[in-house]
Write a protein that holds these residues in place. Structure first.
Motif, PDB file in Angstrom:
ATOM      1  N   ARG A 117       0.592  -1.107  -0.102  1.00 44.49           N
ATOM      2  CA  ARG A 117       0.270   0.289  -0.442  1.00 44.49           C
ATOM      3  C   ARG A 117       0.703   1.379  -0.279  1.00 44.49           C
ATOM      4  O   ARG A 117       0.494   2.245  -0.911  1.00 44.49           O
ATOM      5  N   GLU A 118       2.153   1.221   0.897  1.00 44.57           N
ATOM      6  CA  GLU A 118       2.863   2.154   1.027  1.00 44.57           C
ATOM      7  C   GLU A 118       3.513   3.086  -0.208  1.00 44.57           C
ATOM      8  O   GLU A 118       4.132   3.827  -0.935  1.00 44.57           O
ATOM      9  N   LEU A 119       4.343   1.478  -0.747  1.00 42.46           N
ATOM     10  CA  LEU A 119       4.802   1.622  -2.087  1.00 42.46           C
ATOM     11  C   LEU A 119       4.120   2.130  -3.390  1.00 42.46           C
ATOM     12  O   LEU A 119       4.504   3.343  -4.118  1.00 42.46           O
ATOM     13  N   SER A 120       3.016   1.710  -2.956  1.00 48.41           N
ATOM     14  CA  SER A 120       1.748   2.281  -4.439  1.00 48.41           C
ATOM     15  C   SER A 120       1.912   4.007  -4.765  1.00 48.41           C
ATOM     16  O   SER A 120       2.096   4.178  -5.396  1.00 48.41           O
ATOM     17  N   GLU A 143       2.638  -6.617  -5.745  1.00 49.32           N
ATOM     18  CA  GLU A 143       1.083  -6.370  -4.966  1.00 49.32           C
ATOM     19  C   GLU A 143       0.825  -5.444  -4.905  1.00 49.32           C
ATOM     20  O   GLU A 143       0.184  -4.493  -4.698  1.00 49.32           O
ATOM     21  N   ALA A 144       1.821  -4.799  -5.450  1.00 52.01           N
ATOM     22  CA  ALA A 144       1.434  -3.383  -5.413  1.00 52.01           C
ATOM     23  C   ALA A 144       0.022  -2.661  -6.434  1.00 52.01           C
ATOM     24  O   ALA A 144      -0.259  -3.307  -7.317  1.00 52.01           O
ATOM     25  N   THR A 145      -0.317  -1.485  -6.030  1.00 55.75           N
ATOM     26  CA  THR A 145      -1.123  -1.178  -7.377  1.00 55.75           C
ATOM     27  C   THR A 145      -0.591   0.486  -8.075  1.00 55.75           C
ATOM     28  O   THR A 145       0.514   0.579  -7.150  1.00 55.75           O
ATOM     29  N   ASN A 146      -1.389   1.027  -8.632  1.00 57.64           N
ATOM     30  CA  ASN A 146      -0.113   1.993  -9.000  1.00 57.64           C
ATOM     31  C   ASN A 146       0.692   2.353  -9.861  1.00 57.64           C
ATOM     32  O   ASN A 146       1.182   2.713  -9.419  1.00 57.64           O
ATOM     33  N   LYS A 147       0.620   0.831 -10.459  1.00 57.49           N
ATOM     34  CA  LYS A 147       2.713   1.059 -10.900  1.00 57.49           C
ATOM     35  C   LYS A 147       2.265   0.870 -12.477  1.00 57.49           C
ATOM     36  O   LYS A 147       3.734   0.401 -13.587  1.00 57.49           O
ATOM     37  N   SER A 148       1.539   1.562 -13.026  1.00 57.31           N
ATOM     38  CA  SER A 148       1.548   1.426 -14.722  1.00 57.31           C
ATOM     39  C   SER A 148       2.892   2.702 -15.397  1.00 57.31           C
ATOM     40  O   SER A 148       2.746   2.608 -16.088  1.00 57.31           O
ATOM     41  N   PHE A 525      -3.321  -6.039  12.339  1.00 56.46           N
ATOM     42  CA  PHE A 525      -3.833  -5.758  11.046  1.00 56.46           C
ATOM     43  C   PHE A 525      -3.319  -4.530  10.258  1.00 56.46           C
ATOM     44  O   PHE A 525      -2.409  -4.015   9.633  1.00 56.46           O
ATOM     45  N   GLY A 526      -1.966  -4.249  12.151  1.00 54.64           N
ATOM     46  CA  GLY A 526      -1.574  -2.642  11.611  1.00 54.64           C
ATOM     47  C   GLY A 526       0.151  -2.777  10.750  1.00 54.64           C
ATOM     48  O   GLY A 526       0.222  -2.624  10.071  1.00 54.64           O
ATOM     49  N   LYS A 527       0.915  -4.472  11.049  1.00 54.88           N
ATOM     50  CA  LYS A 527       1.366  -5.028  10.583  1.00 54.88           C
ATOM     51  C   LYS A 527       1.383  -5.812   9.509  1.00 54.88           C
ATOM     52  O   LYS A 527       2.335  -4.888   8.999  1.00 54.88           O
ATOM     53  N   LYS A 528       0.393  -5.879   8.482  1.00 55.34           N
ATOM     54  CA  LYS A 528       0.096  -6.143   7.586  1.00 55.34           C
ATOM     55  C   LYS A 528       0.303  -4.717   6.081  1.00 55.34           C
ATOM     56  O   LYS A 528       0.260  -5.175   5.308  1.00 55.34           O
ATOM     57  N   ASN A 529       0.015  -4.006   7.348  1.00 54.22           N
ATOM     58  CA  ASN A 529      -0.589  -2.610   6.688  1.00 54.22           C
ATOM     59  C   ASN A 529       0.186  -0.663   6.406  1.00 54.22           C
ATOM     60  O   ASN A 529       0.313  -0.743   5.964  1.00 54.22           O
ATOM     61  N   LEU A 530       1.232  -1.372   7.700  1.00 55.12           N
ATOM     62  CA  LEU A 530       1.763  -0.403   8.322  1.00 55.12           C
ATOM     63  C   LEU A 530       3.668  -1.367   8.111  1.00 55.12           C
ATOM     64  O   LEU A 530       3.806  -1.554   8.534  1.00 55.12           O
TER      65      LEU A 530
END
Length: 565
Positions: A117-120, A143-148, A525-530
């Motif tokens: 998420r952060e990478l996206s 798994e990142a989005t926004n990489k076009s 949840f925090g560990k997964k997303n941050l």
């Protein structure tokens, strides 16, 4: 260069400590390229970087970085295009970073520990067109989005620059023994070795650059909860190198034949390490001792025993970890010239123990991503740890202001504001936030509250912003709150920093539930997303959050609940 009034109290300190009050900038039509090229010729066969027992000389660094520059140019990338680097401290990092800059492109430092998420967000905001990434983190990119916009991905292996035998062993251990590399599938990617060897260095076309061209996009926490890219020019980075040099030259001989080693345990994607260990280290001809995993203190201490570094830049977390290891106290410190603290305040208790063990005080400095980063420092010849951030760097003016942007008197609290040649051009894509960050008279507002004494030394006493400082990294509560509130059982939450002996501060969240959830479930949840340093370490459930009359969460009241204000 700012016109610094003659009554500034620190000017006398420059004279006392033999620090030049100003720096002489090169001609506008020059850039970092002239600095690198001079160093490659000057230091030649000296080791530039050492990692896991392997080393590359300045001459090799010249060749390899030109080959990477040629490769990037062969992809059709143009001057000013952004290229990301997502890797820890391994030999590929300086090769690629210099290759990007020598190609006339803009280096974008990416934290390899980012979540997808952060990478996206960073890929989208920066607009990187190529990305160099260590395969340990390739799945995160997958798994990142926004990489076009990323047209080229170059995957590095840990052992790529360690020689055939050792490199093969390191790669096998990383993949099959330590299970460090999650499986990934990036069929369109190239390998680092292909990038390094596919285009001859003779094909390199040296770009026309000047001091105002952007060199680095350094991401920092955003007040709106989103990381933003500070645009640092070639001139900003050259100025900060010269400013650090003015400080160091006041205490140490500039000996081109010295065999000094600078410990590079702090990650080079962090602006403190990038400048002090990377840019300035190369400028002085030091050998950078790259530590891929500084959390492995036993491994780090073994490297220190082997190479006996002269300079140790670190943050409080690392200093604290070292002084609590018996094997560290047993080291030979006869080569040590200076320990430099930055990123976050060093605790006096840690500084005292460090001095007792090594015989030298920790010399603290202060800076920000927006200032390349060094703003102020203590003189290198101080006898004791001061607990202050020191005096302004050469050619730098500091004022302390109240909420109406009036300068406060010596000894009074005020927000630290900076003007100097190291101050960024602005934030990419954010003209409004850039404007808000500067005073009407052109000083960068730091958000830190300080008190300056009559000798020009400043002590930080508070923060105007709600930023949390974890092991020298900026963490903004908005980002934590935004992400943690996406958990289906969280109605709303507020985040603050609470004291941590290990990391300086830890994020804590106060949560109003709308369903059944446990503390551990939220921590997971925090560990997964941050990223690790951003994730909450403490959770407290509350019936409601304190708010202003317009509904804004009052973090000051949360700190009071914690007994901090």
């Amino acid at each position: 260069m700012p016109d610094i009034p003659s009554d500034r109290p620190w000017l006398a300190a420059y004279e006392r400590y033999g620090i030049s009050a100003t720096i002489d900038m090169p001609e506008d039509n020059t850039s970092l390229l002239e600095v690198f090229e001079r160093n490659f010729r000057r230091y030649g066969q000296k080791p530039a970087y050492i990692c896991m027992g392997a080393s590359i000389s300045f001459k090799q660094l010249d060749l390899y970085s030109r080959q990477i520059a040629s490769y990037l140019q062969s992809l059709g990338l143009a001057k000013g295009d952004k290229v990301g680097v997502m890797m820890p401290n391994i030999l590929q990092y300086p090769i690629v970073a210099l290759g990007i800059l020598r190609a006339g492109m803009i280096l974008v430092n990416v934290n390899p520990l980012y979540t997808s998420r952060e990478l996206s967000h960073q890929l989208d905001d920066s607009g990187v067109k190529a990305l160099f990434i260590v395969e340990n983190f390739a799945k995160t990119y997958q798994e990142a989005t926004n990489k076009s916009k990323v047209k080229n991905v170059i995957v590095c292996k840990l052992g790529d620059m360690l020689g055939l035998l050792k490199g093969t062993v390191v790669n096998l251990v990383a993949r099959h023994v330590k299970k460090m590399i999650p499986s990934y599938n990036l069929p369109e990617s190239n390998s680092f070795k292909e990038a390094l060897n596919s285009v001859s260095a003779s094909k390199y076309k040296r770009p026309d650059l000047n001091l105002s061209d952007v060199a680095l996009l350094q991401y920092t926490g955003g007040t709106t909860g989103v990381a933003k890219g500070a645009m640092l020019s070639h001139g900003n980075l050259v100025a900060n190198m010269l400013q650090i040099s003015a400080l160091m030259d006041s205490a140490f001989d500039d000996d081109a034949n010295a065999n000094d080693v600078i410990l590079t345990a702090l990650p080079l994607y962090h602006v403190f390490s990038f400048m002090v260990c990377g840019m300035y280290g190369m400028y002085q001809g030091y050998a950078g001792l790259l530590i891929p995993n500084p959390r492995d203190l036993d491994g780090l201490i073994k490297e220190m025993a082997k190479y006996k570094p002269s300079f140790i830049p670190a943050v409080n977390t690392l200093f604290n970890g070292l002084v609590n290891k018996e094997s560290f106290a047993a080291l030979d410190f006869s080569n040590l010239k200076a320990a430099i603290g930055g990123g976050t305040s060093v605790l006096p208790s840690v500084a005292k123990e460090w001095h007792k063990i090594t015989g030298l005080p920790i010399v603290e400095g202060y800076g920000l991503s927006e200032t390349s980063p060094v703003v102020a420092f203590n003189p290198m010849t101080i006898a004791e740890f001061t607990g202050k951030i020191g005096i302004p760097a050469s050619s730098t003016d500091i004022i302390l202001i109240d909420d109406d942007e009036n300068e406060v008197a010596i000894g009074e609290r005020g927000e630290i504001c900076v003007k100097g040649p190291q101050v960024m051009i602005g934030y990419q894509n954010r003209p409004d936030e850039t404007a808000e960050t500067f005073t009407a008279t052109g000083y960068l507002k730091t958000g830190d509250i300080g008190i300056m004494d009559d000798k020009g030394f400043t002590k930080i006493v508070d923060r105007k912003k709600d930023m949390i400082l974890v092991s020298g990294f900026n963490v903004y509560p908005n980002e934590i709150e935004e992400i943690m509130s996406e958990h289906p059982a969280v109605k709303e939450c507020g985040a603050i920093g609470i004291p941590s002996a290990e990391r300086g501060e830890d994020p804590k969240i106060f949560v109003v539930k709308k369903g059944e959830v446990t503390e551990q479930e939220l921590l997971d949840f925090g560990k997964k997303n941050l990223t690790g340093y951003k994730r909450p370490r403490h959770v407290q459930f509350v019936d409601e959050l304190p708010k202003s009359n317009v509904g804004k969460i009052l973090r000051k009241e949360l700190r009071k609940m914690e007994g901090l204000d």
